[in-house]
Design an enzyme around this catalytic site. Structure first.
Site, PDB file in Angstrom:
ATOM      1  N   LYS A  27      44.867  52.689  48.582  1.00 43.45           N
ATOM      2  CA  LYS A  27      45.584  52.015  47.318  1.00 43.45           C
ATOM      3  C   LYS A  27      44.796  51.110  46.790  1.00 43.45           C
ATOM      4  O   LYS A  27      44.074  50.161  47.407  1.00 43.45           O
ATOM      5  CB  LYS A  27      46.826  51.509  48.122  1.00 43.45           C
ATOM      6  CG  LYS A  27      47.772  50.375  47.275  1.00 43.45           C
ATOM      7  CD  LYS A  27      48.861  51.281  46.892  1.00 43.45           C
ATOM      8  CE  LYS A  27      49.681  50.591  45.602  1.00 43.45           C
ATOM      9  NZ  LYS A  27      49.829  51.169  44.506  1.00 43.45           N
ATOM     10  N   ASN A  42      30.649  45.240  58.944  1.00 42.80           N
ATOM     11  CA  ASN A  42      29.614  44.955  58.634  1.00 42.80           C
ATOM     12  C   ASN A  42      28.680  44.697  59.984  1.00 42.80           C
ATOM     13  O   ASN A  42      29.175  43.659  60.787  1.00 42.80           O
ATOM     14  CB  ASN A  42      28.883  43.904  57.580  1.00 42.80           C
ATOM     15  CG  ASN A  42      29.472  44.518  56.419  1.00 42.80           C
ATOM     16  OD1 ASN A  42      29.016  45.637  55.905  1.00 42.80           O
ATOM     17  ND2 ASN A  42      29.990  43.557  55.651  1.00 42.80           N
ATOM     18  N   ARG A  69      26.020  43.471  61.174  1.00 41.33           N
ATOM     19  CA  ARG A  69      24.689  42.827  61.112  1.00 41.33           C
ATOM     20  C   ARG A  69      25.021  41.336  60.492  1.00 41.33           C
ATOM     21  O   ARG A  69      26.258  41.131  60.706  1.00 41.33           O
ATOM     22  CB  ARG A  69      23.821  43.556  59.829  1.00 41.33           C
ATOM     23  CG  ARG A  69      24.753  43.551  58.553  1.00 41.33           C
ATOM     24  CD  ARG A  69      24.014  43.837  57.478  1.00 41.33           C
ATOM     25  NE  ARG A  69      24.743  44.209  56.296  1.00 41.33           N
ATOM     26  CZ  ARG A  69      25.610  43.668  55.509  1.00 41.33           C
ATOM     27  NH1 ARG A  69      25.578  42.231  55.733  1.00 41.33           N
ATOM     28  NH2 ARG A  69      26.362  43.984  54.578  1.00 41.33           N
TER      29      ARG A  69
HETATM   30  P1  ADP Z   1      30.899  47.661  49.916  1.00 41.22           P
HETATM   31  O1  ADP Z   1      30.670  48.258  51.230  1.00 41.22           O
HETATM   32  O2  ADP Z   1      30.442  48.711  48.687  1.00 41.22           O
HETATM   33  O3  ADP Z   1      30.626  46.262  49.697  1.00 41.22           O
HETATM   34  P2  ADP Z   1      33.776  47.480  50.499  1.00 41.22           P
HETATM   35  O4  ADP Z   1      34.784  48.436  50.936  1.00 41.22           O
HETATM   36  O5  ADP Z   1      33.411  46.159  51.297  1.00 41.22           O
HETATM   37  O6  ADP Z   1      32.471  48.041  49.658  1.00 41.22           O
HETATM   38  O7  ADP Z   1      34.494  46.734  49.181  1.00 41.22           O
HETATM   39  C1  ADP Z   1      33.755  45.735  48.110  1.00 41.22           C
HETATM   40  C2  ADP Z   1      34.807  44.991  47.340  1.00 41.22           C
HETATM   41  O8  ADP Z   1      35.563  45.984  46.605  1.00 41.22           O
HETATM   42  C3  ADP Z   1      35.925  44.276  48.024  1.00 41.22           C
HETATM   43  O9  ADP Z   1      35.421  43.195  48.474  1.00 41.22           O
HETATM   44  C4  ADP Z   1      36.926  44.314  47.063  1.00 41.22           C
HETATM   45  O10 ADP Z   1      36.449  43.392  45.985  1.00 41.22           O
HETATM   46  C5  ADP Z   1      36.813  45.559  46.374  1.00 41.22           C
HETATM   47  N1  ADP Z   1      37.617  46.825  47.040  1.00 41.22           N
HETATM   48  C6  ADP Z   1      37.469  47.369  48.102  1.00 41.22           C
HETATM   49  N2  ADP Z   1      38.559  47.956  48.419  1.00 41.22           N
HETATM   50  C7  ADP Z   1      39.553  47.815  47.540  1.00 41.22           C
HETATM   51  C8  ADP Z   1      40.825  48.077  47.348  1.00 41.22           C
HETATM   52  N3  ADP Z   1      41.434  48.968  48.212  1.00 41.22           N
HETATM   53  N4  ADP Z   1      41.652  47.612  46.538  1.00 41.22           N
HETATM   54  C9  ADP Z   1      40.973  46.730  45.471  1.00 41.22           C
HETATM   55  N5  ADP Z   1      39.833  46.099  45.519  1.00 41.22           N
HETATM   56  C10 ADP Z   1      39.075  46.794  46.589  1.00 41.22           C
END
Ligand code: ADP
Length: 446
Positions: A201, A289, A291
């Site tokens: 979502k 993460n 690390r």
């Molecule tokens: P990555 O490993 O590429 O950094 P993440 O899963 O940590 O990916 O998500 C990075 C960023 O993307 C989050 O901090 C947020 O800003 C956005 N994001 C990730 N999942 C969602 C979601 N379900 N809805 C809205 N924004 C999201």
């Protein structure tokens, strides 16, 4: 017992690790590429080894060369920092197969958390709330459509192996879904060699709140409160603070306890961060993460705990030097990531730093490995400094940060300092009133 640590990284984090080692009485070995001969960590380390040419694929990512450097210098342990090989399970295995200590979690935990689909399932099993989405991966467009209908649009297509904000696409409606899945897959394949994707979502106005954890091999797990990293550009963090202005003490204690329990159940060792989106009072796990993170200093500033030191201790089989009750939360800390990039176009600006003045004074910390006369190589990440400031209150912290940003001088290259100076004046930032889309709106990108 660890006596000599090889630092398998560069830039500010290499220096940060060197500093922790020295304060523990340990010797250090810096490995570096040909482009980093003049790096500060190389100059300060007890020994250094050149491991290859400038491109990181030929140096900082060359596992065998790094292990050879450890063997030649008689290092006992390898600290991978962040990025590069820090979340590479195969590297962790190779390090241990050579009777060296990997300063990080086990290869098994790196692997489990490195695949976001498995990571999410592990968290569901451990009782951690996650973003509603597909159960596992989505293998066809029609399956994607079914899942998306159930969770409701907009949805986010995410790469199972994703990182650094890559391999992510939003589908506002069903007619965007096919393109979103296809382009997320193509990008993921190119970046990570794995095109598995899943659906989530898409949350409209969440904050990014993450919990710092550390565990030893004696069954002790502590959380070190949260960091709010909602100010992002292209899913990359720009400005981080702790504690989050959005949470109260009861909420942070509750989520910290849930997360520490989950990590204990996993039998995890080392430092780690559980990342959540937070919207309307609810937390949704997005990834873990395995690390140390770029923004770890904000946690160090509010708790007084040296996380790198603790990482080295637990890798060496020692107990954490504190218990959960010892983890204080004092005042407020903010970090600005300062990049050598134009502050409006974000075009990288490598080259020679002609002038450099570090801000100082009470409760101001600058984690940086650059100096006047240093030439920023064009081959790597453009972050050149992290300015971290502490205050007894959030307001004091912001006033101090404004003062420190005004003092800082970096001449000869473009930097994002002007952006940070603007950010700390913005009313929403002063009020702590922002979500993950705020910065892009502020920059006129949305
Ligand atoms: P990555 O490993 O590429 O950094 P993440 O899963 O940590 O990916 O998500 C990075 C960023 O993307 C989050 O901090 C947020 O800003 C956005 N994001 C990730 N999942 C969602 C979601 N379900 N809805 C809205 N924004 C999201």
């Amino acid at each position: 017992m660890i006596e000599k640590v090889l630092i398998a990284n560069r830039g500010e984090i290499a220096l940060r690790i060197h500093r922790a080692c020295k304060e523990m009485g340990l010797s250090t070995v810096a490995v570096h590429s040909e482009a980093d001969r003049d790096a500060m960590a190389v100059r300060l380390a007890d020994e250094s080894v050149c491991i290859g040419p400038a491109p990181s694929a030929n140096s900082y990512l060359k596992k065998s060369q790094i292990i050879a450097a450890a063997e030649i210098t008689g290092a006992d342990a390898i600290h991978p920092g962040y990025g590069f090989l820090s979340e590479n399970a195969q590297f962790a295995e190779m390090v241990e197969a050579h009777d060296l200590i990997f300063i990080g979690p086990t290869a098994h935990h790196i692997r489990t958390m490195g695949d976001k689909i498995t990571a999410k399932q592990t968290m569901i099993d451990a009782g951690v709330p996650v973003v509603p989405g597909s159960e596992g991966g989505v293998s066809s467009i029609s399956e994607g459509k079914k899942v998306a209908k159930k969770i409701g649009y907009p949805v986010l297509v995410k790469a199972a192996s994703g990182g650094g904000g890559r391999g992510m696409r939003v589908a506002e409606t069903e007619k965007d879904l096919e393109t979103a899945i296809k382009s997320a897959k193509t990008e993921a394949k190119a970046a990570f060699g794995d095109d598995a994707v899943y659906l989530e979502k898409y949350l409209g106005k969440p904050r990014h709140i993450e919990i710092q954890l550390i565990a030893d091999t004696h069954g002790n797990v502590c959380h070190l409160w949260e960091r709010d990293c909602s100010l992002q550009r292209r899913h990359q963090k720009v400005f981080e603070e702790a504690p989050s202005p959005a949470l109260n003490q009861a909420q942070r204690e509750e989520i910290g306890t849930i997360v520490a329990k989950a990590v204990k159940k996993m039998g995890y060792r080392g430092a780690g961060t559980m990342e959540f989106l937070y919207e309307d009072g609810n937390f949704y796990f997005i990834e873990m993460n395995t690390r140390i993170q770029v923004e770890h200093p904000v946690t160090e500033m509010i708790t007084g705990i040296d996380l790198i030191r603790e990482q080295i201790r637990v890798a060496d089989g020692k107990k954490l030097s504190f218990t959960q009750d010892d983890v204080l939360l004092v005042g407020h800390a903010i970090e600005c990531r300062i990049n050598a990039e134009h502050h409006e176009t974000f075009v990288p600006s490598p080259g020679k730093i002609t002038d450099f003045h570090a801000p100082g004074g009470p409760d101001v910390r600058l984690d940086s490995a650059v100096y006047a006369g240093y030439k920023i190589p064009p081959h790597y990440d453009s972050m050149i400094a992290k300015l971290i400031v502490h205050g007894r209150t959030r307001n004091e912290c912001i006033m101090r940060l404004r003062r420190a940003l005004d003092e800082m001088v970096v001449g000869g290259v473009d930097t994002t300092l002007p952006l940070h100076r603007k950010l700390v004046e913005a009313q929403d930032v002063v009020d702590g009133n922002y979500d993950i889309h705020w910065l892009e709106r502020f920059l006129g990108l949305k």
